[in-house]
Design a protein around this motif. Sequence first.
Motif, PDB file in Angstrom:
ATOM      1  N   ALA A 187       0.815  -1.218   0.000  1.00 56.77           N
ATOM      2  CA  ALA A 187       0.000   0.000   0.000  1.00 56.77           C
ATOM      3  C   ALA A 187       0.846   1.263   0.000  1.00 56.77           C
ATOM      4  CB  ALA A 187      -0.931  -0.004   1.203  1.00 56.77           C
ATOM      5  N   LEU A 188       2.070   1.194  -0.498  1.00 55.02           N
ATOM      6  CA  LEU A 188       2.955   2.342  -0.498  1.00 55.02           C
ATOM      7  C   LEU A 188       3.233   2.823  -1.910  1.00 55.02           C
ATOM      8  CD1 LEU A 188       5.664   1.359   2.153  1.00 55.02           C
ATOM      9  CD2 LEU A 188       3.562   2.669   2.491  1.00 55.02           C
ATOM     10  N   LEU A 189       3.360   4.139  -2.034  1.00 54.33           N
ATOM     11  CA  LEU A 189       3.833   4.747  -3.266  1.00 54.33           C
ATOM     12  C   LEU A 189       5.345   4.881  -3.126  1.00 54.33           C
ATOM     13  CD1 LEU A 189       3.295   6.218  -5.967  1.00 54.33           C
ATOM     14  CD2 LEU A 189       3.049   8.329  -4.646  1.00 54.33           C
ATOM     15  N   VAL A 190       6.092   4.205  -3.976  1.00 56.78           N
ATOM     16  CA  VAL A 190       7.551   4.136  -3.848  1.00 56.78           C
ATOM     17  C   VAL A 190       8.206   4.624  -5.133  1.00 56.78           C
ATOM     18  CG1 VAL A 190       9.538   2.645  -3.422  1.00 56.78           C
ATOM     19  CG2 VAL A 190       7.362   2.174  -2.276  1.00 56.78           C
ATOM     20  N   ARG A 191       9.217   5.459  -4.975  1.00 62.29           N
ATOM     21  CA  ARG A 191      10.013   5.887  -6.122  1.00 62.29           C
ATOM     22  C   ARG A 191      11.473   5.528  -5.854  1.00 62.29           C
ATOM     23  NH1 ARG A 191       9.358  11.915  -8.083  1.00 62.29           N
ATOM     24  NH2 ARG A 191       7.228  11.095  -8.274  1.00 62.29           N
ATOM     25  N   ARG A 192      12.022   4.717  -6.732  1.00 59.49           N
ATOM     26  CA  ARG A 192      13.440   4.372  -6.621  1.00 59.49           C
ATOM     27  C   ARG A 192      14.260   5.486  -7.244  1.00 59.49           C
ATOM     28  NH1 ARG A 192      17.640   1.936  -9.454  1.00 59.49           N
ATOM     29  NH2 ARG A 192      19.067   0.733  -8.119  1.00 59.49           N
ATOM     30  N   VAL A 193      15.109   6.103  -6.429  1.00 60.53           N
ATOM     31  CA  VAL A 193      15.920   7.217  -6.904  1.00 60.53           C
ATOM     32  C   VAL A 193      17.138   6.711  -7.666  1.00 60.53           C
ATOM     33  CG1 VAL A 193      17.242   9.241  -6.209  1.00 60.53           C
ATOM     34  CG2 VAL A 193      15.130   8.664  -5.000  1.00 60.53           C
ATOM     35  N   GLY A 194      17.739   5.646  -7.164  1.00 59.74           N
ATOM     36  CA  GLY A 194      18.940   5.096  -7.768  1.00 59.74           C
ATOM     37  C   GLY A 194      19.835   4.524  -6.689  1.00 59.74           C
ATOM     38  N   ALA A 195      21.129   4.479  -6.961  1.00 59.62           N
ATOM     39  CA  ALA A 195      22.082   3.897  -6.013  1.00 59.62           C
ATOM     40  C   ALA A 195      23.196   4.894  -5.720  1.00 59.62           C
ATOM     41  CB  ALA A 195      22.663   2.606  -6.562  1.00 59.62           C
ATOM     42  N   ILE A 196      23.403   5.185  -4.439  1.00 61.62           N
ATOM     43  CA  ILE A 196      24.446   6.102  -3.996  1.00 61.62           C
ATOM     44  C   ILE A 196      25.753   5.317  -3.871  1.00 61.62           C
ATOM     45  CG2 ILE A 196      25.236   7.551  -2.086  1.00 61.62           C
ATOM     46  CD1 ILE A 196      22.298   8.160  -1.485  1.00 61.62           C
ATOM     47  N   PRO A 197      26.847   5.804  -4.462  1.00 62.90           N
ATOM     48  CA  PRO A 197      28.114   5.073  -4.365  1.00 62.90           C
ATOM     49  C   PRO A 197      28.722   5.179  -2.970  1.00 62.90           C
ATOM     50  CG  PRO A 197      28.435   7.131  -5.543  1.00 62.90           C
ATOM     51  CD  PRO A 197      26.959   6.998  -5.325  1.00 62.90           C
ATOM     52  N   ILE A 198      29.230   4.052  -2.487  1.00 63.90           N
ATOM     53  CA  ILE A 198      29.895   3.964  -1.191  1.00 63.90           C
ATOM     54  C   ILE A 198      31.349   3.554  -1.422  1.00 63.90           C
ATOM     55  CG2 ILE A 198      29.892   2.866   1.089  1.00 63.90           C
ATOM     56  CD1 ILE A 198      27.411   4.474   0.619  1.00 63.90           C
ATOM     57  N   GLY A 199      32.269   4.202  -0.734  1.00 63.28           N
ATOM     58  CA  GLY A 199      33.680   3.848  -0.846  1.00 63.28           C
ATOM     59  C   GLY A 199      34.326   3.714   0.515  1.00 63.28           C
ATOM     60  N   LEU A 200      35.549   3.229   0.533  1.00 60.69           N
ATOM     61  CA  LEU A 200      36.330   3.160   1.761  1.00 60.69           C
ATOM     62  C   LEU A 200      37.189   4.415   1.862  1.00 60.69           C
ATOM     63  CD1 LEU A 200      37.577  -0.554   1.907  1.00 60.69           C
ATOM     64  CD2 LEU A 200      35.749   0.514   3.247  1.00 60.69           C
ATOM     65  N   TYR A 201      37.154   5.040   3.037  1.00 63.43           N
ATOM     66  CA  TYR A 201      37.864   6.305   3.217  1.00 63.43           C
ATOM     67  C   TYR A 201      38.638   6.312   4.535  1.00 63.43           C
ATOM     68  CZ  TYR A 201      35.328   8.401  -0.683  1.00 63.43           C
ATOM     69  OH  TYR A 201      34.832   8.692  -1.926  1.00 63.43           O
ATOM     70  N   GLY A 202      39.704   7.080   4.514  1.00 67.38           N
ATOM     71  CA  GLY A 202      40.462   7.341   5.724  1.00 67.38           C
ATOM     72  C   GLY A 202      40.904   8.793   5.728  1.00 67.38           C
ATOM     73  N   HIS A 203      41.110   9.340   6.906  1.00 70.38           N
ATOM     74  CA  HIS A 203      41.614  10.712   6.998  1.00 70.38           C
ATOM     75  C   HIS A 203      43.080  10.733   6.565  1.00 70.38           C
ATOM     76  CE1 HIS A 203      42.793  14.574   8.770  1.00 70.38           C
ATOM     77  NE2 HIS A 203      41.507  14.862   8.852  1.00 70.38           N
ATOM     78  N   ARG A 204      43.465  11.812   5.910  1.00 75.32           N
ATOM     79  CA  ARG A 204      44.845  11.931   5.417  1.00 75.32           C
ATOM     80  C   ARG A 204      45.853  11.740   6.536  1.00 75.32           C
ATOM     81  NH1 ARG A 204      45.543  17.177   2.130  1.00 75.32           N
ATOM     82  NH2 ARG A 204      44.161  15.932   0.805  1.00 75.32           N
ATOM     83  N   ARG A 205      45.542  12.282   7.703  1.00 80.28           N
ATOM     84  CA  ARG A 205      46.456  12.150   8.842  1.00 80.28           C
ATOM     85  C   ARG A 205      46.654  10.689   9.232  1.00 80.28           C
ATOM     86  NH1 ARG A 205      43.823  15.157  11.764  1.00 80.28           N
ATOM     87  NH2 ARG A 205      42.613  13.638  12.949  1.00 80.28           N
ATOM     88  N   TYR A 206      45.553   9.933   9.240  1.00 78.62           N
ATOM     89  CA  TYR A 206      45.644   8.514   9.567  1.00 78.62           C
ATOM     90  C   TYR A 206      46.452   7.759   8.512  1.00 78.62           C
ATOM     91  CZ  TYR A 206      44.337   3.614   9.857  1.00 78.62           C
ATOM     92  OH  TYR A 206      44.403   2.245   9.903  1.00 78.62           O
ATOM     93  N   LEU A 207      46.178   8.017   7.244  1.00 80.71           N
ATOM     94  CA  LEU A 207      46.840   7.292   6.167  1.00 80.71           C
ATOM     95  C   LEU A 207      48.327   7.619   6.100  1.00 80.71           C
ATOM     96  CD1 LEU A 207      44.077   7.665   3.425  1.00 80.71           C
ATOM     97  CD2 LEU A 207      44.589   5.634   4.795  1.00 80.71           C
ATOM     98  N   GLU A 208      48.698   8.837   6.437  1.00 78.54           N
ATOM     99  CA  GLU A 208      50.118   9.180   6.471  1.00 78.54           C
ATOM    100  C   GLU A 208      50.816   8.473   7.628  1.00 78.54           C
ATOM    101  OE1 GLU A 208      50.063  13.415   6.667  1.00 78.54           O
ATOM    102  OE2 GLU A 208      49.774  13.679   4.490  1.00 78.54           O
ATOM    103  N   ARG A 209      50.088   8.234   8.690  1.00 78.43           N
ATOM    104  CA  ARG A 209      50.676   7.558   9.855  1.00 78.43           C
ATOM    105  C   ARG A 209      50.743   6.050   9.676  1.00 78.43           C
ATOM    106  NH1 ARG A 209      47.071   8.830  13.164  1.00 78.43           N
ATOM    107  NH2 ARG A 209      46.109   6.818  13.697  1.00 78.43           N
TER     108      ARG A 209
END
Length: 305
Positions: free
Chosen positions: A156-178
Amino acid sequence: MDETEPDWDLYRSFLAVLEEGSLSGAARALGLTQPTIGRHIEALEAALGRQLFIRTPLGLAPTDVAQAMRPYASALAATAAALRRTASEASDRVAGVVRVTASEVIGVEVLPPLLTTLHERHPDLIIELVLSNAVDDLLRREADVAVRMTAPTQEALLVRRVGAIPIGLYGHRRYLERRGRPKTIDDLAGHALIGFDRETAWLRTMAARYPYLGRERLAFRATSDLAQLAAIRAGYGIGACQVGIARRDPNLERVLADFFDLPLGTFVAMHEDLRTSPRCRAVFDALAAGLADYLAACGGTPASR
């Protein structure tokens, strides 16, 4: 047992005590006095002929009867709120209250500018935003419009599929430099990984596809995705983040882009009975359009037309 049907105010106070754990907490939540809440509980117990709470050093503990009543009292509260929102409906203009539910990250990081634009267009519109990773029941009108990251299954729902949001792996520059920038999946074994504490449907999907990100490998676990995002930004370690959000912070670097790509399906939904409501339809359409623009800007996959 009193044969008179208890007033809704009694159940409202009952639910507040359940949620707050004390008369004083319930009084603050409802804007009433503690004696008034106490009288409401006593009146409800007298009407039902059952004890609902037991006094303990830590506050009021609900009895088994009270716990069994909780879902019905919650349903009453949701219905009363839906009645108020419906009564605020203007017949031919976009005005009144619309209750929107979304995940924490979407609600905090993505929706505010979309809702701001919507409010500028319709200044008589009032938005109630519920941040929750739980799926609120649109059929029971616990919310009017929902942004969901899994496909709704209710018919009983009106649904609109917007699409797919991309997900990635991230780290802060400070962490990655260490700690160094991982070049392969195996390199993650030497890194602090960030993720969910409790298993969810999306987490099961991610763990099945990327077993090296399983819960037992995590150095930081949180039930809140906002807490995970904060940990990534603080340089705690490496975690999953929406590409569009990460791009706003020049200190966040994507790692292993060729190995990790897990699109997050995005849907906007509302009860089909609300399709003729000017206020709900305006919010539904604005969120769908705004999320589509957000998705396009971050390189997401649009829904097929």
